[in-house]
Design an enzyme around this catalytic site. Structure first.
Site, mmCIF file in Angstrom:
data_model
loop_
_atom_site.group_PDB
_atom_site.id
_atom_site.type_symbol
_atom_site.label_atom_id
_atom_site.label_comp_id
_atom_site.label_asym_id
_atom_site.label_seq_id
_atom_site.Cartn_x
_atom_site.Cartn_y
_atom_site.Cartn_z
ATOM 1 N N ASP A 165 55.817 41.474 34.415
ATOM 2 C CA ASP A 165 56.004 40.662 35.611
ATOM 3 C C ASP A 165 54.658 40.097 36.059
ATOM 4 O O ASP A 165 53.678 40.831 36.197
ATOM 5 C CB ASP A 165 56.601 41.515 36.734
ATOM 6 N N PHE B 173 54.512 53.727 43.774
ATOM 7 C CA PHE B 173 53.502 54.606 44.366
ATOM 8 C C PHE B 173 53.120 54.170 45.785
ATOM 9 O O PHE B 173 52.171 54.689 46.360
ATOM 10 C CB PHE B 173 52.241 54.627 43.498
ATOM 11 N N LYS C 15 57.071 33.885 39.201
ATOM 12 C CA LYS C 15 57.551 33.614 40.552
ATOM 13 C C LYS C 15 57.257 32.179 40.994
ATOM 14 O O LYS C 15 56.392 31.504 40.431
ATOM 15 C CB LYS C 15 56.913 34.619 41.527
ATOM 16 N N GLY D 38 49.734 52.865 45.941
ATOM 17 C CA GLY D 38 48.801 53.855 45.420
ATOM 18 C C GLY D 38 48.802 55.175 46.154
ATOM 19 O O GLY D 38 48.193 56.150 45.690
ATOM 20 N N TYR E 130 48.799 35.749 41.540
ATOM 21 C CA TYR E 130 47.978 36.869 41.112
ATOM 22 C C TYR E 130 46.672 36.372 40.485
ATOM 23 O O TYR E 130 46.664 35.791 39.394
ATOM 24 C CB TYR E 130 48.722 37.744 40.104
ATOM 25 N N GLY F 153 56.132 48.752 43.163
ATOM 26 C CA GLY F 153 55.361 49.605 44.057
ATOM 27 C C GLY F 153 55.888 51.012 44.197
ATOM 28 O O GLY F 153 55.990 51.511 45.329
#
Length: 340
Positions: A54, A236, A85, A239, A59, A234
């Site tokens: 992805d 995590f 996207k 993080g 980005y 996401g």
């Protein structure tokens, strides 16, 4: 090494590896990543049979798409699933500085929101050129919603719903240039509105259905009933569940930190890495096709692959539920990510 299993994406004919590579980190999110390390990371993911990648124009201000495209050049097109996207057009701007929007070394472009018919079509064509492909498997509307746009949300929502943005996505799908269309967002509420407004195939939902929080559970239940595939991004929570002091891309509220520490404590009782539990948990829901993780080095790829493949005791999930750390109605994993 056993391959990761794949799962169908909702009603589509696409199948995604249950662990996917999110290519934002490769573009220098917070910290720089050089070309050689990015290429080695993509190769490590490929070697682990992670065939779902992805990316997005945003980005690294096009850096991610360019790096992913360079890596995929010459590879059999049917051998991977590629998502990108729309919603931002990248316009040249030599004044762009390091640190813009969190990118350590962005390319000299400036993102401009555009969810209109022409904006979606232009963004799609630009992505084809950067990625070097003739079609995109999954095309997602990026960051629509009040969380991103605040008081300007209604302006962008009208462009998407009345200005032809959704219509452009449907045309691309009907022409076979895109195989699935959906949203890539951080808030389930706008995804619920979007599913009522357009015939979407999937939702990439980041940070809202994880081991840490399951506020989107009933939305996922509705997706499962409607045949809409869900990709969990996401896992995590920026993080936090992987040892970093970040949540929702920022500082960690005390109550959220306390919950994360409680989760870690229970996992430690069963000698289970918190990261392994975080990667396995979302896949227990029938709507979830893949868990998408940002990785910036071959070492991170190896660690995530090991965590995702790790067998986990059923007693762990029962203990987490008994201590009210998992929603009482959330589906629980039977064990590790299935392989084969």
């Amino acid at each position: 090494m056993n391959k990761f299993s794949s799962r169908p994406l909702g009603r589509t004919d696409l199948r995604l590896s249950t662990l996917g590579l999110g290519a934002a980190a490769l573009a220098g999110l917070y910290d720089p990543v050089d070309d050689a390390t990015a290429a080695a990371t993509l190769q490590a993911a490929w070697d682990q049979d992670l065939r779902f990648i992805d990316t997005a124009p945003f980005y690294g201000y096009t850096r991610s798409e360019r790096r992913v495209g360079a890596f995929l050049a010459g590879r059999r097109r049917a051998g991977y699933v590629l998502a990108t996207k729309v919603g931002r057009l990248m316009t040249p701007d030599p004044s762009v500085q390091c640190g813009s929007d969190g990118w350590a070394n962005p390319l000299p472009y400036r993102p401009v929101f555009d969810y209109s018919y022409s904006g979606v079509m232009r963004s799609f064509q630009d992505s084809l050129l950067r990625l070097g492909v003739e079609r995109i498997d999954i095309l997602l509307v990026h960051d629509i919603g009040r969380l991103t746009h605040g008081e300007l949300h209604e302006v962008h929502w009208r462009a998407l719903t009345q200005g032809g943005g959704f219509r452009a996505l449907e045309e691309l799908r009907n022409q076979g240039l895109v195989r699935a269309i959906g949203l890539g967002v951080n808030e389930w509420e706008i995804a619920e509105e979007a599913l009522a407004a357009a015939p979407l195939d999937c939702v990439l939902l980041a940070g809202r259905y994880t081991l840490l929080e399951q506020g989107a559970l009933h939305f996922l239940d509705a997706c499962a009933a409607a045949g809409v595939g869900v990709i969990v991004g996401g896992p995590f929570n920026s993080g936090l569940l992987a040892g970093q002091a970040k949540y929702n891309y920022g500082s960690v509220p005390p109550d959220v930190m306390a919950r994360a520490r409680a989760l870690a404590s229970v996992c430690a009782e069963f000698k289970v890495p918190l990261e392994a539990a975080a990667l396995n948990f979302p896949l227990a829901h029938s709507a979830v096709t893949s868990v998408l993780v940002g990785m910036r080095s071959p070492e991170q790829v190896q660690a995530n692959a090991d965590w995702a493949r790790r067998p986990l005791p059923a007693e762990l999930w029962q203990a987490l539920r008994a201590r009210h750390l998992i929603h009482p109605e959330a589906p629980l994993p039977a064990g590790s990510v299935k392989e084969g």
